[in-house]
Design a protein around this motif. Structure first.
Motif, PDB file in Angstrom:
ATOM      1  N   TYR A 190       0.818  -1.217   0.000  1.00 43.43           N
ATOM      2  CA  TYR A 190       0.000   0.000   0.000  1.00 43.43           C
ATOM      3  C   TYR A 190       0.851   1.267   0.000  1.00 43.43           C
ATOM      4  CZ  TYR A 190      -3.205   3.671   1.356  1.00 43.43           C
ATOM      5  OH  TYR A 190      -3.925   4.845   1.383  1.00 43.43           O
ATOM      6  N   LYS A 191       0.477   2.204  -0.876  1.00 47.51           N
ATOM      7  CA  LYS A 191       1.042   3.546  -0.900  1.00 47.51           C
ATOM      8  C   LYS A 191      -0.104   4.552  -0.990  1.00 47.51           C
ATOM      9  CE  LYS A 191       5.430   2.274  -1.220  1.00 47.51           C
ATOM     10  NZ  LYS A 191       6.424   2.569  -0.158  1.00 47.51           N
ATOM     11  N   LYS A 192       0.071   5.706  -0.387  1.00 48.45           N
ATOM     12  CA  LYS A 192      -0.939   6.744  -0.511  1.00 48.45           C
ATOM     13  C   LYS A 192      -1.067   7.164  -1.960  1.00 48.45           C
ATOM     14  CE  LYS A 192      -0.256   8.671   4.128  1.00 48.45           C
ATOM     15  NZ  LYS A 192       0.134   9.883   4.917  1.00 48.45           N
ATOM     16  N   LEU A 193      -2.261   7.628  -2.335  1.00 42.23           N
ATOM     17  CA  LEU A 193      -2.467   8.114  -3.693  1.00 42.23           C
ATOM     18  C   LEU A 193      -1.433   9.184  -4.025  1.00 42.23           C
ATOM     19  CD1 LEU A 193      -6.356   8.376  -4.017  1.00 42.23           C
ATOM     20  CD2 LEU A 193      -4.845   6.772  -5.180  1.00 42.23           C
ATOM     21  N   GLY A 194      -0.834   9.046  -5.201  1.00 44.85           N
ATOM     22  CA  GLY A 194       0.203   9.979  -5.629  1.00 44.85           C
ATOM     23  C   GLY A 194       1.598   9.468  -5.388  1.00 44.85           C
ATOM     24  N   GLU A 195       1.746   8.521  -4.435  1.00 49.22           N
ATOM     25  CA  GLU A 195       3.049   7.892  -4.211  1.00 49.22           C
ATOM     26  C   GLU A 195       3.138   6.643  -5.084  1.00 49.22           C
ATOM     27  OE1 GLU A 195       3.542   7.073  -0.099  1.00 49.22           O
ATOM     28  OE2 GLU A 195       3.363   9.176   0.536  1.00 49.22           O
ATOM     29  N   PRO A 196       4.302   6.368  -5.677  1.00 42.57           N
ATOM     30  CA  PRO A 196       4.406   5.227  -6.600  1.00 42.57           C
ATOM     31  C   PRO A 196       4.291   3.882  -5.892  1.00 42.57           C
ATOM     32  CG  PRO A 196       6.557   6.245  -6.251  1.00 42.57           C
ATOM     33  CD  PRO A 196       5.558   7.135  -5.591  1.00 42.57           C
ATOM     34  N   ALA A 197       3.383   3.067  -6.371  1.00 43.72           N
ATOM     35  CA  ALA A 197       3.202   1.711  -5.852  1.00 43.72           C
ATOM     36  C   ALA A 197       3.732   0.714  -6.866  1.00 43.72           C
ATOM     37  CB  ALA A 197       1.719   1.441  -5.577  1.00 43.72           C
ATOM     38  N   THR A 198       4.307  -0.389  -6.367  1.00 43.70           N
ATOM     39  CA  THR A 198       4.766  -1.439  -7.267  1.00 43.70           C
ATOM     40  C   THR A 198       3.663  -2.444  -7.562  1.00 43.70           C
ATOM     41  OG1 THR A 198       5.642  -2.620  -5.350  1.00 43.70           O
ATOM     42  CG2 THR A 198       7.175  -1.235  -6.585  1.00 43.70           C
ATOM     43  N   TRP A 199       2.746  -2.674  -6.598  1.00 42.63           N
ATOM     44  CA  TRP A 199       1.553  -3.504  -6.783  1.00 42.63           C
ATOM     45  C   TRP A 199       0.456  -2.929  -5.901  1.00 42.63           C
ATOM     46  CZ3 TRP A 199       1.168  -6.324 -10.889  1.00 42.63           C
ATOM     47  CH2 TRP A 199       2.298  -6.960 -11.436  1.00 42.63           C
ATOM     48  N   ASN A 200      -0.682  -3.619  -5.812  1.00 40.50           N
ATOM     49  CA  ASN A 200      -1.855  -3.079  -5.120  1.00 40.50           C
ATOM     50  C   ASN A 200      -2.141  -1.666  -5.624  1.00 40.50           C
ATOM     51  OD1 ASN A 200      -4.014  -2.585  -3.426  1.00 40.50           O
ATOM     52  ND2 ASN A 200      -2.826  -2.595  -1.526  1.00 40.50           N
ATOM     53  N   PHE A 201      -2.236  -1.563  -6.940  1.00 37.28           N
ATOM     54  CA  PHE A 201      -2.441  -0.251  -7.558  1.00 37.28           C
ATOM     55  C   PHE A 201      -3.764   0.368  -7.158  1.00 37.28           C
ATOM     56  CE2 PHE A 201       0.124  -2.689 -10.763  1.00 37.28           C
ATOM     57  CZ  PHE A 201       1.319  -2.041 -10.528  1.00 37.28           C
ATOM     58  N   GLY A 202      -4.738  -0.480  -6.750  1.00 41.16           N
ATOM     59  CA  GLY A 202      -6.050   0.019  -6.352  1.00 41.16           C
ATOM     60  C   GLY A 202      -6.128   0.484  -4.918  1.00 41.16           C
ATOM     61  N   ARG A 203      -5.000   0.427  -4.190  1.00 43.30           N
ATOM     62  CA  ARG A 203      -4.933   0.936  -2.807  1.00 43.30           C
ATOM     63  C   ARG A 203      -5.958   0.259  -1.893  1.00 43.30           C
ATOM     64  NH1 ARG A 203      -1.560   3.322  -6.552  1.00 43.30           N
ATOM     65  NH2 ARG A 203      -0.213   4.823  -5.501  1.00 43.30           N
ATOM     66  N   PHE A 204      -6.092  -1.056  -2.031  1.00 45.87           N
ATOM     67  CA  PHE A 204      -6.990  -1.817  -1.176  1.00 45.87           C
ATOM     68  C   PHE A 204      -6.327  -2.038   0.179  1.00 45.87           C
ATOM     69  CE2 PHE A 204      -8.571  -5.970   0.393  1.00 45.87           C
ATOM     70  CZ  PHE A 204      -9.926  -5.665   0.479  1.00 45.87           C
ATOM     71  N   GLN A 205      -7.125  -1.904   1.250  1.00 47.66           N
ATOM     72  CA  GLN A 205      -6.615  -2.135   2.591  1.00 47.66           C
ATOM     73  C   GLN A 205      -7.575  -3.031   3.370  1.00 47.66           C
ATOM     74  OE1 GLN A 205      -4.433   1.237   4.634  1.00 47.66           O
ATOM     75  NE2 GLN A 205      -5.749   2.455   3.286  1.00 47.66           N
ATOM     76  N   ASN A 206      -7.043  -4.150   3.816  1.00 52.03           N
ATOM     77  CA  ASN A 206      -7.805  -5.050   4.657  1.00 52.03           C
ATOM     78  C   ASN A 206      -6.802  -5.804   5.521  1.00 52.03           C
ATOM     79  OD1 ASN A 206      -8.927  -7.925   5.234  1.00 52.03           O
ATOM     80  ND2 ASN A 206     -10.766  -6.746   4.692  1.00 52.03           N
ATOM     81  N   ASP A 207      -6.877  -5.599   6.824  1.00 53.50           N
ATOM     82  CA  ASP A 207      -5.886  -6.171   7.734  1.00 53.50           C
ATOM     83  C   ASP A 207      -5.885  -7.695   7.698  1.00 53.50           C
ATOM     84  OD1 ASP A 207      -5.138  -3.635   8.466  1.00 53.50           O
ATOM     85  OD2 ASP A 207      -6.329  -3.614  10.325  1.00 53.50           O
TER      86      ASP A 207
END
Length: 555
Positions: free
Chosen positions: A454-471
Motif C-alpha cells: 500500500y502507498k498513498k495516492l500519488g506515491e508510486p506503488a509497485t503492486w496493489n495499484f487500487g490501494r486496497f486495505q484489509n488487515d
C-alpha cells in the motif's frame, strides 16, 4: 529437520540425458549434429540498441530473447504446470530447510562456459552475490542474507521464509565470475562479449537482428538447430506478416482472429499455444475514489461482467476465461481452491446486482444510477492507446456498467505516461493490468490486494495499484509466505480468498497465458496442449529447454 529437496526422480547425474529428451516431444535426436535450417525468432520490438546484458531490463538480449539461448537458470520450472517439481539444470538440486530461510545448491558437474572455463559453485555464489550487492539486479526482491560456498555446494540464507519465492531463486541465470568480477558496474554494463553456459553463442548483431550459433561443446549435447536469427520487427502487424508468410517461425504477438489470420495460412504447420499458469489480468479499481470506494458497487460491477464474451471478443479466444469466483485460473489453480468456493462460478446476474445496489441505498433517475450521496455514478476506464485487446475489453465493461445505469467512458492514453504516472500513482478510477504468476497463487493475490504494497495516492506503488486495505488479507498473505507447513498455508489462503470474493478489491478478467506462435515446417518438439512441458515463448528463461527439445521435422 525436514528437508525440502527439489531434484528430479531420476538421478541428478543423468541431467545431460534429460536435456536430450526434456519432458516430452523430443528424443535423443535433439543432440544430433545439425545441417538443419536456420530458425528465425521474431519479436515486435522495433530497432534495438546493442546490449547483451542478461540483467538490464530492455536490453536487446532480453527484448529479443537470445539472452536465454546463451545464459541458463539453476533449475528449469514448467511454467505451464507451475505445481510440478522443477527439473535439474545448472543445479542438480536445491535443498530447503524447514522454514525456507536456507537453500543449499549443488551445481551440476561437467558444465563449461562457452569460453571453455569450468562452471563451479563459485560461479553460483558470485551470480547470487551480484543480486545482493546491486539492488537493481535483484528484480525478484529476494531478501538475501548470507551466501557461502562450501566445497561443491552453495548455501544461501534469507532474512525471511521464501516458500512463495522458490521459483525466483530457480529462475536466476548464472554468469561467469571470471568475467563479471571485473565489471565495474553490472547494472549498466552492456556485456559486449557474452559468455554463458547455454547451447548457443552470439555470432552477429545489428539493430534489426542478432544471430546465435550452436556450440559444439555444450554440456547438454549438440542442438539440432544450428543457427537462430532473432529478428526485431517494427510492430505487431509486421511480425504477424512475417509469421504468416513463414519468414519467422517462432515468436509472440497478439493476432486478432488468429485462427483465420495465422493458422489458416498453413493449418498443417502453423500453431499457437497459450500456456495458462497462475497469472491473470485484472481490472484494478481505485478503492479510495468514487465509485469504487463503495464495496457494493465493486460487487455489483463484478456481477454483470460477461467474462466469456470478454475472452471471445477481445482476445479472439486466446486467453482462457476465468470461471472460479476466487479469480484462480483453472486447472492450474485447482489444488489451491478453498473448499468454500470449490463449486462457485462467475455468472452474469444483472437483476441480482441491481437488487444489491438498491439494498445499499442506490436509486435510479430514469435509467441513470444514483449513489447514496445523490450523485450519478460515472467512471473512467483507462489503458494505453494501441493495446487493442485491453481497449476492446474496456468497451465491453463499459457496456456492462450501463446495465446497472452507470456511465463509463474509455480513455486511451499514452503508454509511457500510463506506466510512469497513471498506474504507479493511482491516477485512475479503473484500469486493466496483469499480475505475476508463480508456483502458488500468492503472487496473484498479493499483487491485487496486499496491504504490504500500500502507498498513498500519488506515491508510486509497485503492486496493489487500487490501494486496497484489509488487515485480515494482509496478515493472511504474510502468514502464507512465512508458513512452515501446508495446514497453515491452507488456512491463510482460505482467508485471502474469502476477502477477495466478498470485498472485490479488483475484478479478475481472464487468465493471462504465455502465448506463442510457431511453425513445425522445419522443426518439431515445441510445447503444446498435448505436450505442455513448458510455456512456449522465446523470451523466457525456459527457452534453452525448448531449443534442446527441438528436432528436425520429417521430410
Amino acid at each position: 529437520m525436514r528437508i525440502h529437496k527439489h531434484v528430479a526422480v531420476a538421478a541428478a547425474a543423468a541431467a545431460v540425458a534429460l536435456l536430450a529428451a526434456c519432458s516430452g516431444g523430443g528424443g535423443g535426436s535433439a543432440t544430433q549434429a545439425g545441417g538443419g535450417q536456420t530458425l528465425t525468432v521474431g519479436m515486435p520490438n522495433g530497432v534495438q540498441t546493442e546490449n547483451h546484458s542478461p540483467f538490464a531490463t530492455g536490453s536487446s538480449a532480453l527484448s529479443l530473447g537470445y539472452a536465454f539461448a546463451i545464459y541458463e537458470p539453476l533449475m528449469m520450472r514448467n511454467q505451464a504446470r507451475p505445481s510440478e517439481e522443477p527439473k535439474p539444470w545448472l543445479a542438480d538440486s536445491v535443498e530447503w530447510n524447514e522454514d525456507f530461510t536456507e537453500a543449499v545448491i549443488t551445481p551440476h558437474e561437467g558444465v563449461t562456459w562457452s569460453d571453455g572455463e569450468e562452471f563451479t559453485a563459485d560461479d553460483i555464489a558470485f551470480s547470487i552475490q551480484l543480486r545482493k550487492d546491486f539492488e537493481a539486479l535483484n528484480t525478484g526482491a529476494l531478501p538475501y542474507d548470507t551466501i557461502e560456498t562450501d566445497g561443491s555446494t552453495v548455501t544461501v540464507t534469507f532474512t525471511a521464509g521464501q516458500f512463495v519465492n522458490q521459483s525466483k531463486l530457480y529462475d536466476l541465470v548464472m554468469v561467469p565470475e571470471h568475467i563479471w568480477a571485473d565489471v565495474e558496474d553490472p547494472t549498466t554494463d552492456t556485456n559486449p562479449d557474452p559468455v554463458g553456459t547455454g547451447p548457443y553463442t552470439l555470432e552477429t548483431w545489428t539493430p534489426q537482428a542478432a544471430t546465435v550459433v550452436a556450440r559444439d561443446d555444450y554440456w547438454g549435447g549438440k542442438p539440432a538447430v544450428p543457427e537462430i536469427r532473432y529478428s526485431s520487427y517494427n510492430d505487431n502487424n509486421a511480425l504477424t506478416t512475417a509469421l504468416t508468410t513463414g519468414e519467422a517461425q517462432w515468436g509472440w504477438t497478439f493476432i486478432a482472429d488468429f485462427e483465420n489470420v495465422y493458422i489458416a495460412q498453413d493449418p498443417e504447420h502453423y500453431h499457437q499455444y497459450a500456456a495458462g499458469g497462475l497469472g491473470i489480468d485484472v481490472l484494478y479499481l481505485n478503492n479510495e475514489t468514487k465509485p469504487f470506494d463503495d464495496k457494493a458497487f465493486r460487487q455489483a460491477l463484478n456481477m454483470v461482467i460477461d467474462r466469456t464474451e470478454l475472452v471471445d471478443v477481445a482476445t479472439s479466444g486466446v486467453n482462457p476465461a476465468l470461471t472460479s469466483v476466487t479469480g484462480l485460473p483453472l486447472p492450474a489453480g485447482e489444488e489451491f481452491l478453498s473448499a468454500d468456493y470449490a463449486d462457485q462460478e462467475y455468472a452474469v446476474d444483472v437483476e441480482g446486482a441491481r437488487a444489491l445496489l438498491e439494498d445499499a441505498g442506490y436509486t435510479w433517475d430514469g435509467d441513470a444510477l444514483v449513489d447514496p450521496d445523490g450523485e450519478k455514478v460515472t467512471f473512467e476506464l483507462v489503458n494505453p492507446a494501441g493495446w487493442n485487446d485491453y481497449l476492446t475489453a474496456l468497451d465491453l465493461i463499459k457496456n456492462s456498467a450501463a446495465e446497472l445505469g452507470a456511465t463509463a467512458t474509455v480513455n486511451p492514453v499514452n503508454q509511457d505516461g500510463w506506466f510512469a504516472d497513471v498506474i504507479p500513482g493511482g491516477d485512475f478510477q479503473a484500469t486493466l493490468h496483469w499480475t505475476d504468476g508463480g508456483a502458488t497463487p500468492w503472487d496473484m493475490y498479493s499483487d491485487i490486494m496486499d496491504g504490504a504494497h500500500y502507498k498513498k495516492l500519488g506515491e508510486p506503488a509497485t503492486w496493489n495499484f487500487g490501494r486496497f486495505q484489509n488487515d485480515d488479507a494482509t496478515k493472511a498473505l504474510a502468514d502464507y509466505a512465512a508458513a512452515p507447513d501446508d495446514a497453515t498455508r491452507t488456512a491463510a489462503l482460505e482467508t485471502v480468498q474469502k476477502v477477495f470474493v466478498e470485498e472485490v478489491p479488483g475484478i479478475a478478467i481472464w487468465t493471462r497465458p504465455a502465448t506463442a506462435q510457431y511453425s513445425t515446417q522445419n522443426y518439431v518438439g515445441w510445447p503444446s496442449e498435448e505436450d505442455p512441458y513448458n510455456q512456449p515463448q522465446p523470451t523466457g528463461v525456459q527457452a534453452a529447454q525448448i531449443l534442446m527439445n527441438l528436432e528436425p521435422a520429417e521430410g
